[in-house]
Structure formats: structure tokens, C-alpha cells
Write a protein that holds these residues in place. Structure first.
Motif, PDB file in Angstrom:
ATOM      1  N   LEU A 421      55.340  33.726  -0.050  1.00  0.00           N
ATOM      2  CA  LEU A 421      54.672  34.709   0.197  1.00  0.00           C
ATOM      3  C   LEU A 421      55.211  36.175   0.607  1.00  0.00           C
ATOM      4  CD1 LEU A 421      51.606  33.503   2.395  1.00  0.00           C
ATOM      5  CD2 LEU A 421      51.663  34.281   0.086  1.00  0.00           C
ATOM      6  N   ARG A 422      56.451  36.017   1.381  1.00  0.00           N
ATOM      7  CA  ARG A 422      57.072  37.216   2.038  1.00  0.00           C
ATOM      8  C   ARG A 422      58.308  37.454   1.471  1.00  0.00           C
ATOM      9  NH1 ARG A 422      55.855  38.548   8.409  1.00  0.00           N
ATOM     10  NH2 ARG A 422      57.138  40.419   8.636  1.00  0.00           N
ATOM     11  N   VAL A 423      58.720  38.950   1.457  1.00  0.00           N
ATOM     12  CA  VAL A 423      59.999  39.170   1.098  1.00  0.00           C
ATOM     13  C   VAL A 423      60.972  38.876   2.053  1.00  0.00           C
ATOM     14  CG1 VAL A 423      59.269  41.235  -0.327  1.00  0.00           C
ATOM     15  CG2 VAL A 423      59.589  41.672   2.262  1.00  0.00           C
ATOM     16  N   THR A 424      62.249  38.823   1.841  1.00  0.00           N
ATOM     17  CA  THR A 424      63.373  38.517   2.594  1.00  0.00           C
ATOM     18  C   THR A 424      63.593  39.719   3.742  1.00  0.00           C
ATOM     19  OG1 THR A 424      65.083  39.917   1.540  1.00  0.00           O
ATOM     20  CG2 THR A 424      64.532  37.504   1.072  1.00  0.00           C
ATOM     21  N   HIS A 425      64.011  39.311   4.775  1.00  0.00           N
ATOM     22  CA  HIS A 425      64.181  40.318   5.857  1.00  0.00           C
ATOM     23  C   HIS A 425      65.088  41.559   5.560  1.00  0.00           C
ATOM     24  CE1 HIS A 425      62.997  37.067   8.915  1.00  0.00           C
ATOM     25  NE2 HIS A 425      63.028  38.078   9.753  1.00  0.00           N
ATOM     26  N   GLU A 426      66.050  41.445   4.718  1.00  0.00           N
ATOM     27  CA  GLU A 426      66.739  42.333   4.094  1.00  0.00           C
ATOM     28  C   GLU A 426      65.916  43.405   3.207  1.00  0.00           C
ATOM     29  OE1 GLU A 426      67.510  39.214   3.719  1.00  0.00           O
ATOM     30  OE2 GLU A 426      69.340  39.181   5.212  1.00  0.00           O
ATOM     31  N   VAL A 427      64.941  42.938   2.532  1.00  0.00           N
ATOM     32  CA  VAL A 427      64.022  43.739   1.324  1.00  0.00           C
ATOM     33  C   VAL A 427      63.393  44.457   2.256  1.00  0.00           C
ATOM     34  CG1 VAL A 427      62.352  43.588  -0.295  1.00  0.00           C
ATOM     35  CG2 VAL A 427      64.628  42.228  -0.675  1.00  0.00           C
ATOM     36  N   GLU A 428      62.524  43.696   3.517  1.00  0.00           N
ATOM     37  CA  GLU A 428      61.870  44.374   4.248  1.00  0.00           C
ATOM     38  C   GLU A 428      62.459  45.502   4.966  1.00  0.00           C
ATOM     39  OE1 GLU A 428      58.387  43.323   7.804  1.00  0.00           O
ATOM     40  OE2 GLU A 428      59.115  41.820   6.458  1.00  0.00           O
ATOM     41  N   ARG A 429      63.614  45.501   5.330  1.00  0.00           N
ATOM     42  CA  ARG A 429      64.092  46.442   6.155  1.00  0.00           C
ATOM     43  C   ARG A 429      64.557  47.693   5.167  1.00  0.00           C
ATOM     44  NH1 ARG A 429      63.741  46.806  11.326  1.00  0.00           N
ATOM     45  NH2 ARG A 429      64.256  45.015  12.634  1.00  0.00           N
ATOM     46  N   GLU A 430      65.010  47.331   4.067  1.00  0.00           N
ATOM     47  CA  GLU A 430      65.369  48.216   3.133  1.00  0.00           C
ATOM     48  C   GLU A 430      64.170  49.054   2.623  1.00  0.00           C
ATOM     49  OE1 GLU A 430      68.177  48.389  -0.822  1.00  0.00           O
ATOM     50  OE2 GLU A 430      66.836  46.883  -0.616  1.00  0.00           O
ATOM     51  N   GLY A 431      63.012  48.292   2.317  1.00  0.00           N
ATOM     52  CA  GLY A 431      61.861  48.798   1.884  1.00  0.00           C
ATOM     53  C   GLY A 431      61.490  48.005   0.462  1.00  0.00           C
ATOM     54  N   LEU A 432      60.378  47.849   0.182  1.00  0.00           N
ATOM     55  CA  LEU A 432      59.714  47.214  -0.881  1.00  0.00           C
ATOM     56  C   LEU A 432      59.926  47.946  -2.249  1.00  0.00           C
ATOM     57  CD1 LEU A 432      58.693  45.459   1.475  1.00  0.00           C
ATOM     58  CD2 LEU A 432      56.705  44.838  -0.049  1.00  0.00           C
ATOM     59  N   ASP A 433      59.945  49.345  -2.035  1.00  0.00           N
ATOM     60  CA  ASP A 433      59.990  50.044  -3.205  1.00  0.00           C
ATOM     61  C   ASP A 433      61.311  49.759  -4.025  1.00  0.00           C
ATOM     62  OD1 ASP A 433      58.183  51.486  -2.302  1.00  0.00           O
ATOM     63  OD2 ASP A 433      59.072  53.414  -2.099  1.00  0.00           O
ATOM     64  N   LEU A 434      62.621  49.662  -3.419  1.00  0.00           N
ATOM     65  CA  LEU A 434      63.766  49.438  -4.104  1.00  0.00           C
ATOM     66  C   LEU A 434      64.077  47.866  -4.355  1.00  0.00           C
ATOM     67  CD1 LEU A 434      66.686  51.528  -2.546  1.00  0.00           C
ATOM     68  CD2 LEU A 434      65.923  51.573  -5.029  1.00  0.00           C
ATOM     69  N   GLY A 435      63.327  47.125  -2.907  1.00  0.00           N
ATOM     70  CA  GLY A 435      63.684  45.779  -3.100  1.00  0.00           C
ATOM     71  C   GLY A 435      62.851  44.911  -4.038  1.00  0.00           C
ATOM     72  N   GLU A 436      61.739  45.419  -4.262  1.00  0.00           N
ATOM     73  CA  GLU A 436      60.684  44.787  -5.308  1.00  0.00           C
ATOM     74  C   GLU A 436      60.702  45.473  -6.508  1.00  0.00           C
ATOM     75  OE1 GLU A 436      58.040  41.768  -4.373  1.00  0.00           O
ATOM     76  OE2 GLU A 436      60.210  41.579  -3.993  1.00  0.00           O
ATOM     77  N   HIS A 437      60.765  46.619  -6.652  1.00  0.00           N
ATOM     78  CA  HIS A 437      60.510  47.364  -7.814  1.00  0.00           C
ATOM     79  C   HIS A 437      61.657  48.317  -8.689  1.00  0.00           C
ATOM     80  CE1 HIS A 437      56.387  46.067  -7.261  1.00  0.00           C
ATOM     81  NE2 HIS A 437      56.446  46.423  -6.220  1.00  0.00           N
ATOM     82  N   GLY A 438      62.905  48.337  -7.781  1.00  0.00           N
ATOM     83  CA  GLY A 438      64.150  49.141  -8.207  1.00  0.00           C
ATOM     84  C   GLY A 438      63.978  50.380  -8.232  1.00  0.00           C
ATOM     85  N   GLU A 439      62.771  51.078  -7.799  1.00  0.00           N
ATOM     86  CA  GLU A 439      62.558  52.545  -7.724  1.00  0.00           C
ATOM     87  C   GLU A 439      62.146  53.013  -6.138  1.00  0.00           C
ATOM     88  OE1 GLU A 439      60.045  53.055 -11.707  1.00  0.00           O
ATOM     89  OE2 GLU A 439      59.219  51.662 -10.212  1.00  0.00           O
ATOM     90  N   ARG A 440      62.125  54.259  -6.221  1.00  0.00           N
ATOM     91  CA  ARG A 440      61.723  55.027  -5.074  1.00  0.00           C
ATOM     92  C   ARG A 440      60.712  55.908  -5.367  1.00  0.00           C
ATOM     93  NH1 ARG A 440      65.398  54.961  -0.682  1.00  0.00           N
ATOM     94  NH2 ARG A 440      67.573  54.486  -1.395  1.00  0.00           N
ATOM     95  N   ALA A 441      59.718  56.315  -4.374  1.00  0.00           N
ATOM     96  CA  ALA A 441      58.622  57.167  -4.725  1.00  0.00           C
ATOM     97  C   ALA A 441      59.185  58.638  -4.449  1.00  0.00           C
ATOM     98  CB  ALA A 441      57.531  56.949  -3.395  1.00  0.00           C
ATOM     99  N   TYR A 442      60.128  58.676  -3.684  1.00  0.00           N
ATOM    100  CA  TYR A 442      60.731  60.064  -3.453  1.00  0.00           C
ATOM    101  C   TYR A 442      62.182  60.006  -3.695  1.00  0.00           C
ATOM    102  CZ  TYR A 442      56.116  60.219  -0.953  1.00  0.00           C
ATOM    103  OH  TYR A 442      54.628  60.229  -0.758  1.00  0.00           O
ATOM    104  N   ASN A 443      62.830  60.910  -4.393  1.00  0.00           N
ATOM    105  CA  ASN A 443      64.443  60.921  -4.672  1.00  0.00           C
ATOM    106  C   ASN A 443      64.985  61.819  -3.954  1.00  0.00           C
ATOM    107  OD1 ASN A 443      64.396  58.624  -6.494  1.00  0.00           O
ATOM    108  ND2 ASN A 443      63.437  59.936  -8.001  1.00  0.00           N
ATOM    109  N   TYR A 444      65.067  61.612  -2.574  1.00  0.00           N
ATOM    110  CA  TYR A 444      65.755  62.705  -1.856  1.00  0.00           C
ATOM    111  C   TYR A 444      66.154  61.859  -0.475  1.00  0.00           C
ATOM    112  CZ  TYR A 444      61.161  62.816   0.552  1.00  0.00           C
ATOM    113  OH  TYR A 444      59.841  62.605   1.143  1.00  0.00           O
TER     114      TYR A 444
END
Length: 444
Positions: A421-444
């Protein structure tokens, strides 16, 4: 003699042709033709509900999470709603509204929309009035799509994307389709209750269903890392306001479209969707002040949704002043729960899916029994019996809560077994944008 026969034959032929218009009228009465005005309105209403999902709900939810998870929420809403649409035409429609079946589920004769053509029609609430069946299918398809997307509000910032998709497939099959059938189909359990359960546009089917399921998911997932220890403020209330506005506008299709015709009932639902929402905005902010907080934009947006949720089952079952009362009560109750009760619980319903949709849906569904009263301007007849209707509404709410709770627990368990069910601690800390989808909503 021959001349007389010719005259008789000519007379019979004339009589035959004279009778043709009457035959045509009889044929038309036997097979109603969709009115173009009703059809056009329902197509517009369907598109309005679609706008509630993308971009409405996506921006509303997306603005409420932290920057590092914005894109993940947008992706989840878009993907899960799209998945729901595909499942709807494969087997969802036939399970909810197909021919035959029983009180809990319809038959499978319309799987893959078998036998449905551009000439097929669906009945409305008026005798002899129909709309094209494809339009009805599309309208109801958007309801299934937004309901499963609403569940995301209790799961954001920590659930795997793959798990969400598995959950959606199971949940739609064992929770949404049966409840939709029970409440809205002609042979459904609650549709045939005596008196029938009142749910004009989805208090039980959509909001209680989604809110309770989100609560179950939040409990099973557990709180986010740092919950109550770190600041988890919304990253863009501007986006949330844009989403709120799109939801409010789209909700006119949601509520007024549920009349299935361009008529007075749709007009009643239209004005109720205005005033109940307005009451929700003002009374949520007032409650914030009474609880010692400043009136906030977040509170105003939340109040708008609470008013919309509460009036959904009563949209065509209430007068305008009953709708105002319903929106106000729901806003006060939901605000008190979200602002004062929830912080005392170890419950990370991240975006208050239960606190607004679940609780607001319960208030609206039970309150609909009261808004029907002629004394409140409701459409109930002079012999309207409040007691029996109130009992039915409570039973409908109880069935929806229990069915959604058990079904969603099963769906989350299956998703956990299949993908985790749950992402790893590393992904949750980093954010699901990069950890799950390899993208960011904002590039800054």
C-alpha cells in the motif's frame, strides 16, 4: 357493378391513407422520442460533471498538499477517473443499471454496452419522457469517476500509485456499483423501500460512500511521516480556490442534471446548489470565529464543499430555504469536526474527505427527510409523513456506511497483497512527485 367496386375500393384506399396519421401517432406514443432540449441539457450536465474532476477536484486536492506531492495528486485524480470510465463501459453500467438482476446488483446483459445503439433510450422521472441511453451512460459514468477520485483525499502523500489503481478496480466493483444499483436502479433495494430512500444526486452513493472509504483507507495506511510534528500546510490555496470554483460550477451539472430533464425540478436543484453552498461558505467561516480562529480562505473553500455535499441528496427534494438551512448545519458540524475534533484524534484523513464528504453526506441524507416538509418550502405533499421517511433515510445511511466500510477494507487489503500500500520512507520524505512519477509540479 364493376364501377361500384372501383368506387368502394377507392373509398377504402382513401380511408386507409386517412388513418395513417393516427397509426403514426400510436407508434410515436408506443416509442417515445427523446426531446432535443432534454438531450442537450443532459449532455451539458455531463460535461460539467467532467469539469468537476479534471481540473476541479485535481486542483482542489492538489493545492492542499505540500509542493513535493502536487503532481502526484494531479496524476492520481486523472488516472483513477480515467480508469473508472473504462471499467464503467466494460461492466460497471450493466452491474448498476443493466436489465434484470436483484436488489443488490443488476444483470450482465449490457456488459461492453451490448445491444445499445444511438437509438436506445433511457427513461427519466416523467412518464413517456426519455433521453438517449448513451447520454445517460455517460452522465452516470462521470459520477463513478468522481466518487472513486474523492477517496484520494484521505490517502494522499503516502499511498503507492499502483496500489491506488488496484484499489480502484476492486472498490468500484464491490462497493460503488452495488450501492448505485441499490439506491438508483428500478429494482434496487433502497429504491423499492417503502417509502423509497431519497437521494437526488448522490448523498449516499457518492459522498458517504467516498468519505467512509477514505476514512478506512486513512486508518489502514496510518498517518504520514511527521504528522502532528511537522508543518503540513497547503502549498497553494490559490489552486484550491480555483478548484473550489470549478467544483461549484460543475456541481450544477451534478445536481440539476440529476433531474434527467430540463424542467422545474432541474431549476429547483439549480437554485438550491447556489444557496446551500453560499450558506456553507459563510457558516464555516463563522464557526471558525466562534472557535477562536480567524475566518480563512481554506475554511471558506471547505464550507463551500460542505454545503454542496449536504444539498446533493436534497437538491430536488428541498425548497431554497431548506437548502440554506441544510448547508448551514453541515458547515457548522463539519467545521467543528475538522477544526476541533480531528486534531485530538490520531487520524490522518489528509484532506478531510471523511470530515466533509462523509459527515456532510450523512447530514444531508438524513436532513433530506426534513427538507421535504411543505412547511420548509419542500416539495412534499400535504400528507407527507416525516417519521417513516426519516427512518428510511437513517436505514439508507447505515447501509451505505457499512457497505462502504467493509467493501473498502476488502479493497485496500487486496491492493496491499498485490502491490503493497505505502511508498517507502525515502520516497515519502522526498515526495511522491519524483519518487512515484519522476517529475515535479514546479521546476524551481
Amino acid at each position: 357493378m364493376k364501377t361500384a367496386l372501383k368506387i368502394a375500393a377507392a373509398g377504402a384506399g382513401a380511408a386507409l391513407f386517412a388513418a395513417l396519421p393516427a397509426w403514426a401517432q400510436d407508434a410515436a406514443a408506443a416509442a417515445p422520442v427523446p426531446d432535443k432540449g432534454d438531450t442537450a441539457w443532459m449532455m451539458i450536465a455531463t460535461v460539467l460533471v467532467m469539469a468537476m474532476i479534471v481540473p476541479g477536484l485535481a486542483l482542489f486536492y492538489g493545492g492542499l498538499v505540500r509542493t513535493k506531492n502536487m503532481l502526484s495528486v494531479l496524476t492520481q485524480v486523472l488516472a483513477v477517473a480515467s480508469f473508472a470510465m473504462i471499467l464503467w463501459v466494460i461492466y460497471g453500467y450493466t452491474m448498476a443499471f443493466g436489465d434484470g438482476g436483484n436488489a443488490f446488483i443488476a444483470g450482465f446483459g449490457k456488459a461492453f454496452l451490448a445491444g445499445i445503439t444511438a437509438d436506445s433510450t433511457a427513461a427519466t422521472f416523467s412518464d413517456g419522457v426519455v433521453i438517449p441511453e448513451f447520454v445517460f451512460i455517460a452522465f452516470q459514468m462521470t459520477f463513478s469517476a468522481i466518487t472513486v477520485a474523492l477517496v484520494i483525499g484521505g490517502l494522499v502523500e503516502r499511498m503507492k500509485f499502483s496500489a491506488l489503481m488496484v484499489f480502484a478496480a476492486v472498490w468500484l466493483t464491490i462497493v460503488y456499483y452495488p450501492i448505485a444499483h441499490m439506491v438508483w436502479a428500478g429494482n434496487g433495494l433502497l429504491f423499492n423501500w417503502e417509502p423509497a430512500a431519497l437521494d437526488f444526486a448522490g448523498g449516499t452513493v457518492v459522498h458517504i460512500n467516498a468519505g467512509v472509504s477514505a476514512l478506512v483507507g486513512a486508518i489502514i495506511l496510518g498517518p504520514r511521516i511527521g504528522y502532528k510534528k511537522e508543518i503540513m500546510a497547503p502549498h497553494s490555496l490559490t489552486m484550491t480556490l480555483i478548484g473550489t470554483g470549478l467544483l461549484w460550477v460543475g456541481w450544477f451539472g451534478f445536481n440539476a442534471g440529476s433531474a434527467l430533464e430540463a424542467n422545474g425540478s432541474a431549476g429547483l436543484a439549480l437554485i438550491n446548489t447556489f444557496v446551500a453552498t453560499a450558506a456553507g461558505v459563510l457558516f464555516w467561516m463563522l464557526t471558525e470565529r466562534l472557535l477562536g480562529h480567524k475566518g480563512s480562505l481554506l475554511g471558506a473553500c471547505s464550507g463551500a464543499i460542505a454545503g454542496l455535499v449536504a444539498v446533493t441528496p436534497a437538491a430536488g427534494n428541498s425548497g431554497p430555504f431548506g437548502a440554506i438551512l441544510l448547508g448551514a448545519i453541515a458547515a457548522v458540524a463539519c467545521a467543528f469536526f475538522v477544526v476541533s475534533v480531528k486534531p485530538k484524534l490520531q487520524l490522518d484523513d489528509s484532506l478531510d474527505a471523511f470530515g466533509i464528504h462523509g459527515l456532510g453526506g450523512i447530514i444531508g441524507s438524513i436532513g433530506t427527510a426534513f427538507t421535504m416538509l411543505p412547511g420548509l418550502g419542500g416539495p412534499g405533499a400535504d400528507d407527507y409523513a416525516l417519521g417513516p421517511q426519516l427512518v428510511t433515510q437513517v436505514i439508507a445511511v447505515a447501509i451505505a456506511v457499512l457497505w462502504a466500510a467493509v467493501g473498502s477494507a476488502i479493497a485496500f487489503t487486496i491492493a496491499k497483497l498485490v502491490t503493497g500500500l505505502r511508498v517507502t520512507h525515502e520516497v515519502e520524505r522526498e515526495g511522491l512527485d519524483l519518487g512515484e512519477h519522476g517529475e515535479r509540479a514546479y521546476n524551481y
